[in-house]
Design a protein around this motif. Structure first.
Motif, mmCIF file in Angstrom:
data_model
loop_
_atom_site.group_PDB
_atom_site.id
_atom_site.type_symbol
_atom_site.label_atom_id
_atom_site.label_comp_id
_atom_site.label_asym_id
_atom_site.label_seq_id
_atom_site.Cartn_x
_atom_site.Cartn_y
_atom_site.Cartn_z
ATOM 1 N N TYR A 1 0.831 -1.206 0.000
ATOM 2 C CA TYR A 1 0.000 0.000 0.000
ATOM 3 C C TYR A 1 0.867 1.258 0.000
ATOM 4 N N GLU A 2 1.861 1.296 0.871
ATOM 5 C CA GLU A 2 2.740 2.466 0.940
ATOM 6 C C GLU A 2 3.541 2.629 -0.348
ATOM 7 N N LEU B 1 2.482 5.560 -7.763
ATOM 8 C CA LEU B 1 1.398 5.996 -8.635
ATOM 9 C C LEU B 1 1.459 7.500 -8.895
ATOM 10 N N GLY B 2 1.325 7.874 -10.142
ATOM 11 C CA GLY B 2 1.375 9.291 -10.498
ATOM 12 C C GLY B 2 0.004 9.908 -10.703
ATOM 13 N N LYS C 1 -5.834 7.562 -6.201
ATOM 14 C CA LYS C 1 -4.580 6.956 -5.745
ATOM 15 C C LYS C 1 -4.845 5.958 -4.618
ATOM 16 N N THR C 2 -5.730 6.338 -3.692
ATOM 17 C CA THR C 2 -6.061 5.454 -2.573
ATOM 18 C C THR C 2 -6.773 4.197 -3.054
ATOM 19 N N LEU C 3 -7.720 4.351 -3.989
ATOM 20 C CA LEU C 3 -8.450 3.209 -4.527
ATOM 21 C C LEU C 3 -7.518 2.213 -5.204
ATOM 22 N N VAL C 4 -6.676 2.727 -6.099
ATOM 23 C CA VAL C 4 -5.779 1.844 -6.848
ATOM 24 C C VAL C 4 -4.736 1.205 -5.925
ATOM 25 N N TRP D 1 -9.897 0.966 1.795
ATOM 26 C CA TRP D 1 -8.958 2.069 2.006
ATOM 27 C C TRP D 1 -9.587 3.415 1.669
ATOM 28 N N ALA D 2 -10.385 3.460 0.593
ATOM 29 C CA ALA D 2 -11.028 4.714 0.220
ATOM 30 C C ALA D 2 -12.026 5.154 1.295
#
Length: 293
Positions: free
Chosen positions: A166-167, A173-174, A181-184, A262-263
């Motif tokens: 996750y970190e 991710l850009g 970003k959180t979802l992916v 996470w989202a």
């Protein structure tokens, strides 16, 4: 407190959403004669949520152990001197995650025993409570910790890779949108975790449900089999393919459930303290640097 509430709500929602696929996964993993190679049919619509009560009820306790032990151990490893940890070493993140996963064994093992057995019962009146009651009456506390060693090993390795992935994903991710970003990143973390521990999870399921099944065994149908016995038996009867029964069902569930979890967690944390959440993001941008592997 906000962290605990947010993680508990997000975790419970993820459990309920992902339970239908989890039922399919466990039935395929079990190797029972009632679980064909394709997705088993649900007896009734309520059977899609069979076994969900146990993890939902224990979700708060598990998250409390997980996040408190993770944050404390990460702070010790990073030697933070009570300062916010903006960019922790991924090596330390994995170690902290592995330690926190090992701690959760106290809650996760009885939860997994009850959940898996409830998901395999065909009786319509079977609930997590009736399964837990039957285990307690027949084997006591020892029965609820059946397969504890393999479960603790799975959780330790799994949560190590979970927090690490996750970190790392959020760093790589850009994407401009924090939500995207959180979802992916959450979805990637879930898939990486299950990919690393799936054979252990298959063996764990066989160990914890063997009293319900007639799994072919060189030791005889009535003999008790430990984790190593099941691992050998799977290879002997099914080959390497047997360690990945239900794998792709699990991958689909892992991405969807963890992305949502996470989202939702980040969203609830923002509701509790929007100013703090915004300040944290600005602080991250102001202190942009690479992770130390």
């Amino acid at each position: 407190m906000a962290d605990f509430v947010a993680s508990s709500i997000a975790g419970a929602a993820a459990i309920v959403l992902g339970n239908p696929i989890d039922v399919i996964k466990v039935r395929l993993q079990s190797g029972s004669s009632s679980a064909p190679s394709r997705a088993p049919a649900f007896e009734t619509w309520t059977s899609m949520f069979r076994g969900a009560a146990a993890p939902v009820i224990t979700n708060g306790a598990l998250n409390a152990l997980l996040f408190v032990s993770f944050n404390r151990s990460l702070a010790i490893l990073e030697n933070d001197n009570h300062q916010p940890i903006l960019r922790p070493s991924l090596h330390n993140v994995w170690l902290a995650g592995a330690f926190s996963g090992l701690v959760t064994f106290i809650v996760s093992t009885p939860t997994e025993v009850v959940k898996c057995r409830a998901q395999l019962y065909n009786e319509p009146n079977t609930t997590s409570w009736t399964v837990a009651r039957d285990i307690w009456r027949s084997n006591g506390i020892r029965g609820l910790y059946h397969g504890g060693v393999i479960t603790s090993l799975r959780d330790s390795i799994g949560y190590g890779f979970y927090f690490w992935a996750y970190e790392a994903s959020k760093n790589i991710l850009g994407l401009e949108s924090e939500t995207a970003k959180t979802l992916v990143a959450g979805g990637i973390a879930g898939c990486v975790t299950w990919a690393t521990i799936y054979p252990l999870d298959v063996v764990k399921t066989r160990v914890q449900t063997q009293q319900l099944l007639q799994v072919p065994s060189h030791a005889g149908p009535s003999a008790y089999m430990g984790a190593l016995d099941h691992a050998r038996d799977i290879y002997r009867t099914e080959g390497l393919r047997g360690y990945f029964s239900g794998f792709w069902w699990c991958m689909g569930r892992a991405f969807f459930v963890n992305a949502v979890q996470w989202a939702l967690y980040e969203y609830i944390m923002g509701l509790f303290s929007p100013a703090k959440a915004g300040a944290t993001r600005r602080e991250f941008e102001a202190h942009e640097q690479k992770y130390n592997l």
